[in-house]
Scaffold this motif. Structure first.
Motif, short mmCIF file in Angstrom:
data_model
loop_
_atom_site.label_atom_id
_atom_site.label_comp_id
_atom_site.label_asym_id
_atom_site.label_seq_id
_atom_site.Cartn_x
_atom_site.Cartn_y
_atom_site.Cartn_z
N GLN A 79 6.31 -3.32 -4.99
CA GLN A 79 5.90 -4.70 -5.02
C GLN A 79 6.99 -5.51 -5.54
N MET A 80 8.08 -4.90 -6.20
CA MET A 80 9.47 -5.51 -6.48
C MET A 80 10.07 -5.84 -4.99
N ALA A 81 10.13 -5.21 -4.29
CA ALA A 81 10.65 -5.36 -2.95
C ALA A 81 10.10 -6.45 -2.11
N ALA A 82 8.66 -6.42 -2.26
CA ALA A 82 7.78 -7.25 -1.35
C ALA A 82 8.00 -8.60 -2.09
N ASP A 83 8.14 -8.58 -3.37
CA ASP A 83 8.27 -9.88 -4.03
C ASP A 83 9.69 -10.60 -3.56
N ARG A 84 10.66 -9.85 -3.42
CA ARG A 84 11.98 -10.37 -2.96
C ARG A 84 11.87 -10.83 -1.53
N GLU A 92 0.98 -1.07 -0.04
CA GLU A 92 0.07 -0.12 -0.17
C GLU A 92 1.04 1.43 -0.13
N ILE A 93 0.34 2.04 -0.90
CA ILE A 93 1.36 3.54 -1.11
C ILE A 93 0.46 4.42 -0.34
N THR A 94 0.91 5.02 0.76
CA THR A 94 0.01 6.32 1.41
C THR A 94 0.37 7.59 0.70
N ASP A 105 2.28 5.16 -8.96
CA ASP A 105 2.42 4.03 -9.60
C ASP A 105 3.93 3.62 -9.48
N ASN A 106 4.69 4.57 -9.59
CA ASN A 106 6.17 4.01 -9.65
C ASN A 106 6.45 3.59 -8.18
N GLN A 123 7.79 12.25 -2.12
CA GLN A 123 8.44 12.38 -3.28
C GLN A 123 8.47 13.82 -4.02
N VAL A 124 7.26 14.32 -3.84
CA VAL A 124 7.03 15.49 -4.36
C VAL A 124 7.96 16.75 -4.05
#
Length: 281
Positions: A195-200, A47-49, A188-189, A56-57
């Motif tokens: 998701q990539m980190a969670a998959d690892r 989840e991204i808050t 989205d980024n 980031q902005v």
């Protein structure tokens, strides 16, 4: 003898007449996987808050900001151009002019508390203060010693940030037209990266669960061979940094024997991991 050898053999001349060579070899050990097909793990939800998007902005705003001279006293976040002199036990260790430095709370560069000592200084002003090198400072000769600083402020600058609007979003060359588009793209980024980190992490949990279920008795020679490979790779990495293994050991305060012993559990885990995954495959 068609042996499945998994490490470099250890050889010696057992007899000279007739010439007899004795080789000790490590044989690939059997792997008992257990009931690994019953292992069930829950994947992590990503989840991204909006706070993460805001950060980031804000980072982009800071990057696009410009430094402009001001006549106000130094504050955290300001850029100071200064002349610095640092003396340790009567010996000048630092003597620089025109040095740029951004005041950052909690920074340990060049020493903890340096930025805080400059807060409130004005252009043309001078600050004299002393700071101690930390006891764990990398340079053992400096650890714990006191450094007397003399800092003359040559210029004070504040970062001016652009307006956070659609024009700012378009200026980033990220193929967005509005600030809302920018925020959606950043979200989205972040989600993709998360998701990539969670998959690892999930893959690692799966492998760890497999290893806990499996039973492998590693031949000592196989472990010793892996330790030597690890130490060889480490020595090569140090050489690329123009540092010898002896110098590294001196820096970390360890003997070659202690480092060798530390590598044993690492070698055992790497070997077990490899053997278990090969057996699953």
């Amino acid at each position: 003898q068609n042996l499945d050898v998994v490490a470099t053999p250890r050889c010696r001349v057992a007899l000279e007449d007739p010439l007899t060579i004795e080789a000790t070899v490590a044989i690939r050990p059997p792997v008992e996987l257990g009931d690994y097909r019953q292992i069930r793990l829950d994947a992590e939800e990503v989840e991204i808050t909006q706070e993460q998007v805001d950060q980031q902005v804000e980072a982009m705003l800071q990057e696009m900001g410009t430094w402009e001279p001001v006549e106000r006293p130094l504050e955290m976040g300001y850029l100071v151009t200064m002349e610095v002199r640092g003396v340790v036990e009567g010996e000048t260790m630092v003597d620089e002019k025109g040095l740029d430095y951004i005041l950052s709370a909690g920074s340990s560069s060049p020493l903890p508390g340096f930025g805080e000592k400059l807060v409130g200084a004005i252009r043309g002003g001078q600050r004299d203060f002393s700071l101690h090198f930390p006891e764990e400072y990398p340079d053992a000769d400096m650890a714990g010693k006191e450094c007397d600083f003399t800092v003359t402020v040559e210029e004070v600058k504040e970062r001016k940030l652009p307006e956070m609007d659609d024009e700012f979003a378009r200026s980033l060359n990220m193929e967005v037209e509005t600030l809302a588009d920018l925020r959606k793209k950043l979200e989205d980024n972040l989600h993709r990266q998360g998701q990539m980190a969670a998959d690892r992490r999930f893959e690692e949990q799966v492998v760890q669960a497999l290893m806990e279920e499996a039973q492998v008795e590693l031949p000592p020679l196989m472990v010793e061979d892996e330790v030597e490979h690890i130490l060889s790779d480490q020595a090569e990495a140090l050489r690329r940094q123009q540092l010898s293994m002896e110098a590294y050991l001196s820096t970390v305060g360890k003997s070659a024997e202690e480092l060798h012993a530390e590598m044993h559990p690492i070698a055992e885990e790497q070997l077990t991991r490899s053997l278990v995954l090969q057996e699953v495959a």
